[in-house]
Write an enzyme that holds these catalytic residues in place. Structure first.
Site, PDB file in Angstrom:
ATOM      1  N   PRO A   1     -10.612   3.380  -9.928  1.00 53.66           N
ATOM      2  CA  PRO A   1     -10.710   4.202  -8.853  1.00 53.66           C
ATOM      3  C   PRO A   1     -11.547   3.620  -7.530  1.00 53.66           C
ATOM      4  O   PRO A   1     -11.890   2.674  -7.432  1.00 53.66           O
ATOM      5  CB  PRO A   1     -12.109   5.023  -9.449  1.00 53.66           C
ATOM      6  CG  PRO A   1     -12.616   4.386 -10.545  1.00 53.66           C
ATOM      7  CD  PRO A   1     -11.709   3.361 -11.038  1.00 53.66           C
TER       8      PRO A   1
ATOM      9  N   GLN B   1     -12.906  -1.019  -2.624  1.00 50.03           N
ATOM     10  CA  GLN B   1     -13.225   0.340  -3.256  1.00 50.03           C
ATOM     11  C   GLN B   1     -14.636   0.302  -3.462  1.00 50.03           C
ATOM     12  O   GLN B   1     -15.342  -0.506  -3.249  1.00 50.03           O
ATOM     13  CB  GLN B   1     -12.685  -0.133  -4.776  1.00 50.03           C
ATOM     14  CG  GLN B   1     -13.285  -1.029  -5.458  1.00 50.03           C
ATOM     15  CD  GLN B   1     -12.445  -2.427  -5.342  1.00 50.03           C
ATOM     16  OE1 GLN B   1     -12.145  -2.874  -4.191  1.00 50.03           O
ATOM     17  NE2 GLN B   1     -12.563  -3.281  -6.196  1.00 50.03           N
TER      18      GLN B   1
ATOM     19  N   TYR C   1     -11.059   6.335 -22.351  1.00 47.89           N
ATOM     20  CA  TYR C   1     -12.424   6.942 -22.009  1.00 47.89           C
ATOM     21  C   TYR C   1     -12.551   8.164 -21.071  1.00 47.89           C
ATOM     22  O   TYR C   1     -13.465   8.930 -21.701  1.00 47.89           O
ATOM     23  CB  TYR C   1     -13.179   5.616 -21.155  1.00 47.89           C
ATOM     24  CG  TYR C   1     -14.708   5.791 -20.932  1.00 47.89           C
ATOM     25  CD1 TYR C   1     -15.547   5.953 -21.947  1.00 47.89           C
ATOM     26  CD2 TYR C   1     -15.039   6.040 -19.474  1.00 47.89           C
ATOM     27  CE1 TYR C   1     -16.739   5.851 -21.466  1.00 47.89           C
ATOM     28  CE2 TYR C   1     -16.206   5.977 -19.181  1.00 47.89           C
ATOM     29  CZ  TYR C   1     -17.172   6.136 -20.152  1.00 47.89           C
ATOM     30  OH  TYR C   1     -18.583   6.016 -19.733  1.00 47.89           O
TER      31      TYR C   1
ATOM     32  N   VAL D   1     -22.303  -5.434 -11.871  1.00 48.69           N
ATOM     33  CA  VAL D   1     -23.628  -5.942 -11.414  1.00 48.69           C
ATOM     34  C   VAL D   1     -23.860  -7.101 -12.319  1.00 48.69           C
ATOM     35  O   VAL D   1     -24.154  -8.243 -11.867  1.00 48.69           O
ATOM     36  CB  VAL D   1     -24.780  -4.904 -11.333  1.00 48.69           C
ATOM     37  CG1 VAL D   1     -25.976  -5.661 -11.268  1.00 48.69           C
ATOM     38  CG2 VAL D   1     -24.419  -4.011 -10.269  1.00 48.69           C
TER      39      VAL D   1
ATOM     40  N   ARG E   1     -16.015   6.030  -5.158  1.00 52.15           N
ATOM     41  CA  ARG E   1     -17.098   6.622  -6.259  1.00 52.15           C
ATOM     42  C   ARG E   1     -18.266   7.091  -5.540  1.00 52.15           C
ATOM     43  O   ARG E   1     -18.957   6.247  -4.959  1.00 52.15           O
ATOM     44  CB  ARG E   1     -17.261   5.705  -7.334  1.00 52.15           C
ATOM     45  CG  ARG E   1     -17.414   5.669  -8.477  1.00 52.15           C
ATOM     46  CD  ARG E   1     -17.117   7.153  -9.315  1.00 52.15           C
ATOM     47  NE  ARG E   1     -16.125   7.115 -10.342  1.00 52.15           N
ATOM     48  CZ  ARG E   1     -14.929   7.468 -10.460  1.00 52.15           C
ATOM     49  NH1 ARG E   1     -14.741   8.370  -9.698  1.00 52.15           N
ATOM     50  NH2 ARG E   1     -14.283   7.331 -11.556  1.00 52.15           N
TER      51      ARG E   1
HETATM   52  N1  LIG Z   1     -24.217   2.904 -17.675  1.00 54.43           N
HETATM   53  C1  LIG Z   1     -23.440   3.757 -16.893  1.00 54.43           C
HETATM   54  O1  LIG Z   1     -23.279   3.209 -15.659  1.00 54.43           O
HETATM   55  C2  LIG Z   1     -22.840   4.786 -17.361  1.00 54.43           C
HETATM   56  C3  LIG Z   1     -22.181   5.515 -16.285  1.00 54.43           C
HETATM   57  C4  LIG Z   1     -21.604   7.205 -16.827  1.00 54.43           C
HETATM   58  C5  LIG Z   1     -21.808   7.381 -18.296  1.00 54.43           C
HETATM   59  N2  LIG Z   1     -22.297   6.498 -18.874  1.00 54.43           N
HETATM   60  C6  LIG Z   1     -22.427   7.160 -20.366  1.00 54.43           C
HETATM   61  O2  LIG Z   1     -24.012   6.872 -20.785  1.00 54.43           O
HETATM   62  C7  LIG Z   1     -23.817   6.445 -22.246  1.00 54.43           C
HETATM   63  C8  LIG Z   1     -24.615   5.306 -22.522  1.00 54.43           C
HETATM   64  O3  LIG Z   1     -23.771   4.405 -21.709  1.00 54.43           O
HETATM   65  P1  LIG Z   1     -24.396   2.732 -21.593  1.00 54.43           P
HETATM   66  O4  LIG Z   1     -24.276   2.142 -20.304  1.00 54.43           O
HETATM   67  O5  LIG Z   1     -25.777   2.621 -21.960  1.00 54.43           O
HETATM   68  O6  LIG Z   1     -23.563   2.035 -22.816  1.00 54.43           O
HETATM   69  P2  LIG Z   1     -23.944   0.977 -23.904  1.00 54.43           P
HETATM   70  O7  LIG Z   1     -22.467   0.605 -24.590  1.00 54.43           O
HETATM   71  O8  LIG Z   1     -24.882   0.070 -23.551  1.00 54.43           O
HETATM   72  O9  LIG Z   1     -24.383   2.136 -24.716  1.00 54.43           O
HETATM   73  C9  LIG Z   1     -23.615   2.905 -25.736  1.00 54.43           C
HETATM   74  C10 LIG Z   1     -24.320   3.032 -27.135  1.00 54.43           C
HETATM   75  O10 LIG Z   1     -23.679   3.977 -27.969  1.00 54.43           O
HETATM   76  C11 LIG Z   1     -23.564   3.221 -29.212  1.00 54.43           C
HETATM   77  N3  LIG Z   1     -22.396   3.905 -29.910  1.00 54.43           N
HETATM   78  C12 LIG Z   1     -20.820   3.882 -29.442  1.00 54.43           C
HETATM   79  N4  LIG Z   1     -19.967   4.525 -30.196  1.00 54.43           N
HETATM   80  C13 LIG Z   1     -21.032   5.005 -31.315  1.00 54.43           C
HETATM   81  C14 LIG Z   1     -20.645   5.703 -32.588  1.00 54.43           C
HETATM   82  N5  LIG Z   1     -19.721   6.083 -32.624  1.00 54.43           N
HETATM   83  N6  LIG Z   1     -21.971   5.933 -33.136  1.00 54.43           N
HETATM   84  C15 LIG Z   1     -22.951   5.775 -32.944  1.00 54.43           C
HETATM   85  N7  LIG Z   1     -23.170   5.106 -31.714  1.00 54.43           N
HETATM   86  C16 LIG Z   1     -22.319   4.479 -31.024  1.00 54.43           C
HETATM   87  C17 LIG Z   1     -23.332   1.725 -28.897  1.00 54.43           C
HETATM   88  O11 LIG Z   1     -23.902   1.015 -30.096  1.00 54.43           O
HETATM   89  C18 LIG Z   1     -24.476   1.666 -27.805  1.00 54.43           C
HETATM   90  O12 LIG Z   1     -25.569   1.390 -28.370  1.00 54.43           O
HETATM   91  C19 LIG Z   1     -22.221   6.535 -22.395  1.00 54.43           C
HETATM   92  O13 LIG Z   1     -22.057   7.831 -23.310  1.00 54.43           O
HETATM   93  C20 LIG Z   1     -21.507   6.287 -21.366  1.00 54.43           C
HETATM   94  O14 LIG Z   1     -20.392   6.866 -21.377  1.00 54.43           O
HETATM   95  C21 LIG Z   1     -23.010   5.279 -18.625  1.00 54.43           C
END
Ligand SMILES: NC(=O)c1ccc[n+]([C@@H]2O[C@H](COP(=O)([O-])OP(=O)(O)OC[C@H]3O[C@@H](n4cnc5c(N)ncnc54)[C@H](O)[C@@H]3O)[C@@H](O)[C@H]2O)c1
Length: 322
Positions: free
Chosen positions: A276, A213, A149, A192, A279
């Site tokens: 980690p 942490q 990731y 959470v 944060r």
């Molecule tokens: N929620 C957090 O705390 C957080 C923190 C840091 C970064 N992010 C980033 O924000 C974004 C959304 O995170 P989230 O928490 O909503 O996660 P989530 O898993 O709820 O949403 C991710 C979405 O991406 C879709 N997806 C994954 N791979 C795919 C692909 N190859 N093609 C098309 N769709 C695809 C999934 O089906 C899902 O709907 C991500 O990129 C994540 O890395 C989230």
């Protein structure tokens, strides 16, 4: 976001993406939600599907993106995002960060759209600087289990910066810190929803390590507001989007237990590899460039999340056969 713009949200059926789609529609944008549903759910955007400005496209960003018509802004959120899923889907996670991000950048280049990458505080790894400023390069184990990731997002950042430098694409990068709120998946192990469900069920709250942490938790609508402001700005980023209020995982467990009104015990379980220790974002850039700072107090946001989980579990129980 200006009314009338056409926006593509990859990963729009996920937790953050579904809130972003709602916000953009409320601003008057036309929204194309593109999602493979690998971890997201159509139910997250079900009530948007009857709105005239909303289109859902089921597609994997690892395949070339065939989308007709103009695009003004692309929010690229598609990525498996929680440890439970990226440990289960390591190669898919790397491929989405690399091949997928390249395909979405190609779409932005073809259409002349502004492109925002949803990156993560995980690019800082187990940080040696605290709080983390955007200038910090991070401390990531490149071959550990979490690397699929962390390194996928670092590759995605590098590709985004290269498309800006070499292809003239108008890109920006948001480094999102832990975000919470309703519509988080209940089964993906994030801290959470895990604590809330354990407390509601009267089960022990499982705290990793000794719980010292820290995490900084931002309410989902605040995070989404930061993303929209960043996309509407001319900044190339990266910009940290997160809450500065740092809490230990143990404090979080006891707060959630109190808000639920539970008498659950706290169980300490082994710390996952490369977890980690600290944060906390430095959000000076976001405050100065975007006039942005989180507004929701943590306890109020956690209470709203507890109410949502309670309602959601009640609805799920109602659906079980008698
Ligand atoms: N929620 C957090 O705390 C957080 C923190 C840091 C970064 N992010 C980033 O924000 C974004 C959304 O995170 P989230 O928490 O909503 O996660 P989530 O898993 O709820 O949403 C991710 C979405 O991406 C879709 N997806 C994954 N791979 C795919 C692909 N190859 N093609 C098309 N769709 C695809 C999934 O089906 C899902 O709907 C991500 O990129 C994540 O890395 C989230």
């Amino acid at each position: 976001m200006r009314a009338g713009v056409r926006v593509v949200v990859t990963g729009g059926a996920g937790f953050l993406g579904s809130w972003l789609c709602r916000r953009l529609l409320a601003d008057g944008a036309d929204v194309v939600c593109l999602d493979s549903l690998v971890t997201g759910a159509r139910a997250n955007v079900a009530e948007l599907e009857s709105q005239p400005g909303f289109t859902f496209v089921e597609a994997d960003v690892c395949d070339p993106i065939a989308l007709d018509g103009p695009v003004d802004v692309v929010f690229h959120l598609a990525s498996v995002a929680s440890p439970v899923h990226y440990l289960r889907l390591p190669l898919e996670t790397l491929r989405t960060g690399s091949v997928g991000t390249t395909n979405v950048l190609d779409l932005a280049e073809r259409t002349g759209a502004r492109f925002l990458l949803a990156s993560t505080s995980e690019v800082y790894g187990d940080p040696l600087e605290h709080p983390q400023h955007e200038s910090y390069w991070g401390n990531v184990n490149p071959i550990g289990p979490r690397s699929v990731y962390d390194e996928a997002k670092r590759f995605a950042e590098a590709t985004t910066a290269a498309y800006r430098r070499c292809r003239g694409v108008d890109t920006t990068i948001a480094r999102i810190f832990n975000t919470y709120g309703p519509r988080m998946a209940l089964d993906d192990g994030r801290v959470v929803p895990a604590f809330v469900q354990q407390a509601l069920a009267g089960q022990p709250l499982t705290v990793a390590g000794d719980g010292t942490q820290t995490r900084s938790l931002c309410w989902v609508e605040d995070t989404v507001d930061g993303l929209v402001r960043l996309a509407a700005s001319s900044s190339s980023g990266p910009v940290n989007i997160g809450a500065e209020d740092e809490t230990t995982v143990l404090e979080l467990a006891t707060t959630i237990r109190r808000l639920v009104g539970s008498t659950s015990s706290i169980d300490f379980v082994p710390l996952p590899q490369d977890d980690p220790r600290l944060r906390c974002p430095d959000i000076t850039e976001a405050m100065g460039l975007l006039g942005w700072a989180p507004r929701m107090p943590l306890e109020q946001g956690l209470s709203a999340t507890v109410d949502w989980v309670r309602e959601r579990l009640g609805a799920d129980l109602d659906r079980q056969p008698a």
